[in-house]
Design a protein around this motif. Structure first.
Motif, short mmCIF file in Angstrom:
data_model
loop_
_atom_site.label_atom_id
_atom_site.label_comp_id
_atom_site.label_asym_id
_atom_site.label_seq_id
_atom_site.Cartn_x
_atom_site.Cartn_y
_atom_site.Cartn_z
N UNK A 156 45.93 -71.35 -19.20
CA UNK A 156 45.38 -70.01 -18.99
C UNK A 156 45.27 -69.67 -17.50
N UNK A 157 44.79 -70.61 -16.71
CA UNK A 157 44.59 -70.31 -15.28
C UNK A 157 45.90 -69.91 -14.60
N UNK A 158 46.97 -70.61 -14.94
CA UNK A 158 48.27 -70.30 -14.32
C UNK A 158 48.70 -68.86 -14.63
N UNK A 159 48.56 -68.47 -15.89
CA UNK A 159 49.01 -67.13 -16.30
C UNK A 159 48.06 -66.04 -15.82
N UNK A 160 46.78 -66.34 -15.74
CA UNK A 160 45.80 -65.32 -15.34
C UNK A 160 45.90 -64.98 -13.86
N UNK A 161 46.55 -65.81 -13.08
CA UNK A 161 46.65 -65.55 -11.65
C UNK A 161 47.30 -64.21 -11.35
N UNK A 162 48.28 -63.83 -12.18
CA UNK A 162 48.94 -62.54 -11.94
C UNK A 162 49.10 -61.71 -13.21
N UNK A 163 48.20 -61.96 -14.17
CA UNK A 163 48.14 -61.14 -15.38
C UNK A 163 46.68 -60.85 -15.70
N UNK A 164 46.40 -59.63 -16.12
CA UNK A 164 45.04 -59.28 -16.53
C UNK A 164 44.79 -59.61 -17.99
N UNK A 165 45.85 -59.66 -18.78
CA UNK A 165 45.74 -59.88 -20.22
C UNK A 165 46.73 -60.96 -20.64
N UNK A 166 46.22 -61.97 -21.35
CA UNK A 166 47.03 -63.11 -21.77
C UNK A 166 46.76 -63.39 -23.25
N UNK A 167 47.82 -63.70 -23.99
CA UNK A 167 47.67 -64.09 -25.39
C UNK A 167 47.47 -65.59 -25.51
N UNK A 168 46.68 -65.99 -26.50
CA UNK A 168 46.44 -67.40 -26.82
C UNK A 168 47.13 -67.68 -28.16
N UNK A 169 48.12 -68.54 -28.16
CA UNK A 169 48.89 -68.78 -29.37
C UNK A 169 48.00 -69.15 -30.55
N UNK A 170 48.25 -68.52 -31.71
CA UNK A 170 47.51 -68.78 -32.95
C UNK A 170 46.01 -68.54 -32.82
N UNK A 171 45.64 -67.68 -31.88
CA UNK A 171 44.20 -67.49 -31.64
C UNK A 171 43.85 -66.03 -31.37
N UNK A 172 44.13 -65.54 -30.16
CA UNK A 172 43.70 -64.19 -29.78
C UNK A 172 44.19 -63.83 -28.40
N UNK A 173 43.34 -63.19 -27.62
CA UNK A 173 43.73 -62.79 -26.27
C UNK A 173 42.53 -62.83 -25.33
N UNK A 174 42.83 -62.90 -24.05
CA UNK A 174 41.81 -62.94 -23.00
C UNK A 174 42.17 -61.93 -21.93
N UNK A 175 41.19 -61.17 -21.49
CA UNK A 175 41.39 -60.15 -20.46
C UNK A 175 40.33 -60.31 -19.38
#
Length: 219
Positions: A143-162
């Protein structure tokens, strides 16, 4: 009103808003605000109907320890901490199982649409990180890697984080993403979805002052 109560009020307000819009439910979804001056994380409690939340129920965390709140903190505070570590410019996190976004997470698919100017400006793409076991530190792997330059990230088989600087902004980004994906799903049922041309898409992303590319441009 002191600062702590103001933060709790804000968490309760937006938790109820998300509940009213069907973006969280009694067992899933949580939101938080980090007070970077004190290092305290204010987060919605575990397994509680958001419509019935009151300020005294908001959990206050210092690291992994709960120091306030009448109900137990959400176990997914780990996700919130990971997002906030990655984004020192952000103080608020929203984690939900918003249906249209989560459908892509269930399919383990990143979202890349070229049919929506809203999508292009706000996200350009929404990555999906691999499945992580709930209730463990591994829920936030990647998550940390993707959140560095994204405001919204999907979590496989789970949900999303913004994540965003303010909770209002984080909720708005989540709402906009869910609405775009709802419209996209309806459009696919209507007929063939037409993309914006590559030339126009690149011009939009490169020149619009509010685009993701320009928001994250290094000066």
């Amino acid at each position: 009103m002191n600062k702590e109560m103001a933060i709790k009020n804000e968490v309760v307000l937006y938790a109820k808003l998300l509940d009213a819009k069907g973006l969280v439910n009694p067992l899933e979804g949580n939101i938080s605000i980090l007070d970077r001056e004190t290092g305290r994380l204010y987060i919605t409690p575990s397994g509680t109907r958001k419509a019935f939340l009151t300020e005294d129920k908001i959990a206050i965390m210092e690291g992994d320890k709960q120091i306030g709140g009448t109900l137990k903190h959400s176990s997914e505070y780990i996700l919130h901490n990971a997002a906030l570590r990655a984004r020192p410019d952000c103080n608020a996190v929203v984690h939900t199982h918003a249906p249209y976004l989560t459908a892509f997470a269930y399919c383990n698919k990143a979202i890349k649409l070229h049919c929506s100017t809203t999508f292009g400006l706000l996200y350009e793409d929404i990555p999906c990180i691999p499945y992580g076991k709930p209730g463990t530190i591994h829920i936030a792997d990647g998550l940390e890697e993707k959140m560095k330059d994204h405001d919204l990230v999907l979590l496989a088989n789970h949900g999303c984080v913004c994540a965003a600087g303010r909770l209002e902004k984080a909720v708005a980004i989540l709402e906009a993403g869910e609405e775009v994906m709802k419209i996209y799903s309806i459009a696919k049922a209507v007929g063939e979805v037409h993309n914006i041309s590559d030339v126009d898409w690149e011009e939009l992303c490169n020149t619009h002052p509010g685009s993701k590319r320009n928001r994250y441009k290094k000066i």
